[in-house]
Design a protein around this motif. Structure first.
Motif, short mmCIF file in Angstrom:
data_model
loop_
_atom_site.label_atom_id
_atom_site.label_comp_id
_atom_site.label_asym_id
_atom_site.label_seq_id
_atom_site.Cartn_x
_atom_site.Cartn_y
_atom_site.Cartn_z
N UNK A 88 -5.10 0.30 -4.41
CA UNK A 88 -5.02 -0.41 -3.13
C UNK A 88 -6.30 -1.20 -2.88
N UNK A 89 -7.45 -0.58 -3.18
CA UNK A 89 -8.71 -1.26 -2.98
C UNK A 89 -8.88 -2.48 -3.87
N UNK A 90 -8.32 -2.43 -5.07
CA UNK A 90 -8.46 -3.54 -6.01
C UNK A 90 -7.43 -4.64 -5.77
N UNK A 91 -6.44 -4.36 -4.94
CA UNK A 91 -5.42 -5.37 -4.63
C UNK A 91 -6.00 -6.35 -3.62
N UNK A 92 -6.02 -7.63 -3.97
CA UNK A 92 -6.64 -8.63 -3.10
C UNK A 92 -5.93 -8.74 -1.75
N UNK A 93 -4.62 -8.46 -1.74
CA UNK A 93 -3.88 -8.57 -0.48
C UNK A 93 -4.11 -7.37 0.43
N UNK A 94 -4.71 -6.30 -0.09
CA UNK A 94 -4.92 -5.07 0.69
C UNK A 94 -6.40 -4.84 0.95
N UNK A 95 -7.16 -4.63 -0.11
CA UNK A 95 -8.60 -4.56 0.04
C UNK A 95 -9.17 -3.16 0.17
N UNK A 96 -10.47 -3.00 -0.08
CA UNK A 96 -11.12 -1.68 -0.05
C UNK A 96 -11.18 -1.07 1.35
N UNK B 158 0.84 -1.20 0.00
CA UNK B 158 0.00 0.00 0.00
C UNK B 158 0.87 1.25 0.00
N UNK B 159 1.95 1.23 0.77
CA UNK B 159 2.85 2.38 0.83
C UNK B 159 3.46 2.67 -0.54
N UNK B 160 3.79 1.63 -1.31
CA UNK B 160 4.38 1.85 -2.63
C UNK B 160 3.41 2.57 -3.55
N UNK B 161 2.13 2.19 -3.50
CA UNK B 161 1.12 2.88 -4.32
C UNK B 161 1.07 4.37 -3.95
N UNK C 279 -2.45 15.07 -1.51
CA UNK C 279 -3.30 13.90 -1.26
C UNK C 279 -4.73 14.12 -1.75
N UNK C 280 -4.87 15.05 -2.68
CA UNK C 280 -6.18 15.25 -3.28
C UNK C 280 -5.97 15.46 -4.77
N UNK C 281 -6.62 14.67 -5.55
CA UNK C 281 -6.45 14.77 -6.99
C UNK C 281 -6.55 13.41 -7.64
N UNK C 282 -6.56 13.38 -8.96
CA UNK C 282 -6.76 12.12 -9.68
C UNK C 282 -5.66 11.09 -9.45
N UNK C 283 -4.42 11.52 -9.30
CA UNK C 283 -3.33 10.56 -9.10
C UNK C 283 -3.46 9.89 -7.73
N UNK C 284 -3.75 10.67 -6.70
CA UNK C 284 -3.96 10.08 -5.37
C UNK C 284 -5.17 9.14 -5.39
N UNK C 285 -6.25 9.58 -6.03
CA UNK C 285 -7.45 8.74 -6.09
C UNK C 285 -7.16 7.43 -6.81
N UNK C 286 -6.34 7.50 -7.86
CA UNK C 286 -5.99 6.27 -8.59
C UNK C 286 -5.19 5.32 -7.71
N UNK C 287 -4.31 5.86 -6.88
CA UNK C 287 -3.54 5.03 -5.96
C UNK C 287 -4.46 4.36 -4.93
#
Length: 897
Positions: free
Chosen positions: A319-327, A293-296, A307-315
């Motif tokens: 993280x939410x789509x990563x099965x090892x991390x989750x929404x 998660x930190x790498x994202x 921490x506000x903007x499209x790039x942050x939102x994409x990160x």
């Protein structure tokens, strides 16, 4: 039991040469602990931060608009309570019971009122509750118990390390009470030796450590004491080289990784977020944020420092789509560092309960991690203590929180390598030496200092004296420290004081103890020489320790040295031959990659083929890079809105709206406290730049069609092995069309000086503009369509075309420039494919030196690399060593003299 008691012996070893049962050596704290145990008065120790919190509640109850401490309490509650509590502790430790006789200063009146508040048990308010006892309260309680308790002490004799009259008054009362209880009081005999004093004066701690380690290694050290008043990390390295045990004394530091978790996290709960501190938090070894998660998040911050903007939102989505991390984790991290930040405005400060709620995830994650990582258990306990102190507060600001954390998370000492079993006795200060030894080495002598004591105003000391409280003066305690140091020195035959003129690159001042030691034990003065002459005679510099035969001598110890062969470090070869390899061919190319390839093929190979790059945490945009990206995006967003409205020039109101919208996502550091002046300057500069950019295009008859327009075209490079096709990819900052239907390219630049860009246009070497025109058109060469740099900071265009004001005459057209660039690329790629990568910076330096030598011998002007490249029809590109991070690999950085 026999108890040896001295003012400075709390950290002294109990015994060294003659260990035995029923004999201990103690200072103030340990004697109190011993007597409390015998009298049944022991209690749990309460952290000082909790006591400051309790005292703060008392002060808040006493506070009123006319109170002496009112304004200080309003400005900085925690520090005010901390300072007043320290004054109270010093008075109580010397026997004060909270009473006053007659008029007193506002300070003493406040302390007395707080004491009365705590003693009035009939008052119902929680603020009036008792103050948890400390070591100072133990002194008063102990005096009373010694007079009344029937319990036996089990102490036969109290041996005073120094005369009874040198102790502060309250301790003389304790000693008197022990005497009345039947304890025999005696004084230790004064040491009678006269040590041979030697001062080892080195320039740096590394030089000092080399000789100190050699001195220790030259003897079995069966009767040696080593005093460590400084960290021994450097000394331990030299001891290990000699096969001697390490001392293992670490430096006290607030920067240990586990000690940074709490301060860093609590800096991140406030809006706006500090992205650089967030990057530090995410990269800590023990960060509760999972590495994936930190790498994202770090990758997002390296692209957009907010921490506000499209790039942050994409990160967050990644993280939410990563099965090892989750929404769930994604939502939590977004809330923690973006949407759920706490306000810091004076009228909107959060309560302690809100702060605790904001910390819930961090507390749970740290507790869970501490269960698996034992070294984090103290950190988890510290966090619980911080939250307990914060929870009852009505309002909490950033400054108050920092004060509380600093009281709980105190600097700790941790050696790089732990101490090893050794024959010598290790001490912290010479005053702890209680037995006779042969030799003493005092490492870090300049850092040794006497304990500090509070300085009271004379009228406060007089007020306390009227109620029987006699305060020791700083002069008395300093004199006692000097006396005990001199006495301890007389317990050895040879005393070596290690001094370094500088530590960590900074000059180190002398220790006043040196004059006292030299005056008592130094060599006799020569004719007409004073104390300075005696110090000089006792001092040995490293160069004086070895004679011509290689025999090293210092303070009675010797060692035979062998002359080492001189070796001069050699710089890396500027041209590296790695072997022919078709895999070294460039796969794709952008302008920046082409610029690096032509400027320095070694840098290009290290980055593109070696995979060496700056970590995301160290690559967060800041300074000019951040402001330039911010200004680019402002113009991009403005263009999108203007295009939708079929307009060409924005109003200032529209520019301000876009700037306010983009600041948190692209330049959030400008919103931090203390950045207002800088923020206003940048906002004004970007506002003017955006306005003049669009006005300049309109004035020049240019219709802006697209901002950040993608470009793609294949570049054909002819090499010995055939034609190499390299796809060129990138995006042009601004692309438009003029009244004649020609394509116009403008590149936006934020530089402090526009001189080198104007020079590029004049010389016809603006390769970036030529590449974009080539990529936007068919054919092998770019057309001479209008191009320009727009200098954001200077609010002006720089161009060879009249569309943008006064045209700059140029020496070469884009077609010629592109031809030379292609030939240079073909030559460089051919060299790389053959396994020959060149560090241009060192090559240029060697070439310039050779040319200068030849010109001096034969006359004429020296030739430069640029001249040589131009003569064979290739484009010279400056290597850009100022921005390269591989200088140590190519030999450009480093001392090879």
């Amino acid at each position: 039991m026999i108890v040896e008691f001295g003012w400075f012996l709390d950290r002294a070893p109990w015994a060294y040469a003659s260990p035995g049962l029923n004999r201990v050596r103690v200072g103030r704290k340990n004697l109190i602990g011993l007597l409390q145990t015998r009298l049944g008065l022991t209690r749990p120790e309460v952290p000082n931060a909790e006591r400051v919190s309790q005292y703060l509640r008392r002060l808040e109850h006493l506070d009123a608009p006319g109170a002496w401490f009112h304004h200080s309490l309003a400005a900085d509650p925690w520090s005010t309570a901390h300072e007043l509590l320290a004054a109270r502790e010093d008075a109580v430790a010397n026997g004060w019971d909270g009473t006053l006789d007659g008029a007193a200063s506002p300070l003493l009146e406040t302390l007395a009122a707080a004491e009365r508040l705590g003693r009035d048990a009939g008052r119902p308010l929680a603020a009036d509750g008792p103050l948890a006892p400390s070591l100072a309260d133990d002194v008063v309680e102990l005096l009373a118990e010694l007079e009344s308790s029937p319990l036996p002490l089990g102490i036969d004799e109290l041996v005073l390390q120094h005369p009874e009259e040198t102790f502060p008054a309250v301790w003389r009362r304790i000693i008197g009470a022990l005497r009345r209880r039947g304890v025999r009081i005696s004084e230790a005999p004064e040491p009678a030796r006269t040590p041979e004093l030697t001062v080892l004066a080195a320039e740096t701690e590394w030089e000092a450590a080399e000789h100190a380690a050699r001195w220790l290694a030259a003897n079995a050290n069966g009767s040696t004491a080593v005093v460590c008043s400084d960290p021994t990390g450097v000394l331990d390295q030299y001891l290990a080289q000699h096969g001697s045990p390490r001392l293992g004394v670490g430096a006290r530091s607030a920067w240990r990784a586990q000690d940074q978790l709490i301060p860093l996290f609590f800096e991140l709960v406030w809006e706006p977020v500090n992205v650089h501190l967030l990057a530090e938090f995410l990269t800590l070894e023990d960060s509760p944020v999972k590495r994936r998660a930190a790498r994202h998040l770090l990758r997002a911050l390296s692209r957009e420092p907010g921490t506000r903007g499209p790039v942050w939102d994409a990160a967050i989505r990644a993280i939410g789509e990563d099965e090892a991390l989750g929404p769930e984790l994604a939502a939590t991290l977004d809330r923690l560092f973006s949407t759920g930040l706490l306000p810091e405005a004076e009228h909107r400060l959060p309560s302690g309960a809100q702060l605790v709620d904001a910390t819930a995830w961090f507390a749970a994650a740290l507790t869970a991690r501490a269960a698996a990582v034992p070294r984090l258990q103290p950190t988890a306990a510290q966090l619980r203590r911080v939250l307990a102190l914060v929870a009852p507060l009505r309002h909490v600001g950033r400054r108050d929180l920092r004060r509380i954390i600093a009281s709980v998370v105190t600097p700790g000492a941790e050696a790089l390598v732990p101490a090893e079993a050794a024959p010598w006795l290790r001490l912290n200060h010479l005053v702890e030496l209680g037995e006779d030894v042969e030799d003493v080495l005092w490492w870090g002598f300049q850092s040794a200092s006497a304990p500090t004591v509070r300085r009271w105003d004379p009228h406060d000391a007089a007020s306390l004296a009227r109620v029987g409280v006699e305060l020791p003066t700083p002069q008395d305690l300093t004199a006692l420290a000097v006396r005990e140091t001199l006495a301890a020195a007389a317990r050895c035959r040879r005393l070596v004081l290690v001094q370094a003129a500088q530590r960590n690159g900074e000059r180190v001042g002398p220790n006043p103890l040196l004059e006292s030691l030299v005056e008592r034990y130094g060599p006799p003065a020569g004719t007409g020489a004073g104390l300075s002459g005696r110090i000089e005679r006792a001092t040995r510099a490293p160069r004086q320790l070895t004679d011509g035969d290689g025999m090293w001598r210092l303070a009675g110890r010797t060692a035979r040295l062998a002359r080492a062969a001189a070796r001069r470090p050699g710089a890396p070869a500027p041209v590296q031959k790695v072997g022919a390899n078709p895999a070294l061919a460039p796969e794709t190319m952008s302008y920046s990659q082409l610029d690096v390839l032509l400027g320095c093929s070694m840098r290009w190979a290290l980055e593109r083929k070696g995979g060496l790059r700056v970590p995301d945490a160290a690559d967060i945009p800041e300074g000019s890079r951040m402001i330039g990206s911010f200004a680019h995006r402002v113009i991009e967003v403005l263009h999108g809105r203007l295009r939708a409205a079929h307009r060409a020039v924005p109003e200032d109101r529209e520019i301000a709206e876009v700037i306010d919208e983009l600041l948190p996502q692209l330049a959030s550091e400008l919103l931090l406290p203390g950045q207002k002046a800088r923020r206003l300057t940048v906002v004004d500069a970007v506002t003017v730049a955006a306005r003049e950019f669009f006005r300049g295009l309109e004035k020049g008859g240019v219709t802006l069609q697209e901002v950040e327009k993608p470009v793609a075209k294949d570049l054909q490079l002819v090499t010995r092995d055939g034609v190499l096709t390299v796809p060129v990819r990138g995006s042009a900052d601004a692309v438009g069309i003029d009244e004649a239907g020609r394509t116009v390219v403008v590149d936006l630049k934020w530089y402090s000086s526009a001189k080198h860009l104007r020079q590029k246009i004049k010389e016809g070497t603006a390769l970036q503009l030529a590449l974009y025109q080539w990529a936007l058109h068919e054919g092998e060469a770019p057309p001479d369509d209008p191009t320009a740099y727009f200098l954001l900071k200077q609010h002006a265009f720089a161009s060879a075309h009249a569309h943008f004001g006064t045209a700059i005459p140029r020496d070469e057209d884009p077609g010629q420039l592109w031809g030379r660039a292609v030939r240079s690329a073909e030559f460089t790629v051919e060299q790389v494919l053959a396994g020959r990568v060149t560090a241009t910076g060192p090559v240029e330096q060697a070439f310039a030196a050779a040319q200068a030598e030849a010109a001096a011998a034969e006359g004429g002007e020296p030739t430069t690399v640029k001249d040589a490249e131009t003569a064979v029809g290739r484009l010279y590109v400056e290597p850009g060593c100022r921005f390269c991070r591989f200088g140590a690999l190519c030999g450009l950085k480093g001392d090879y003299s």
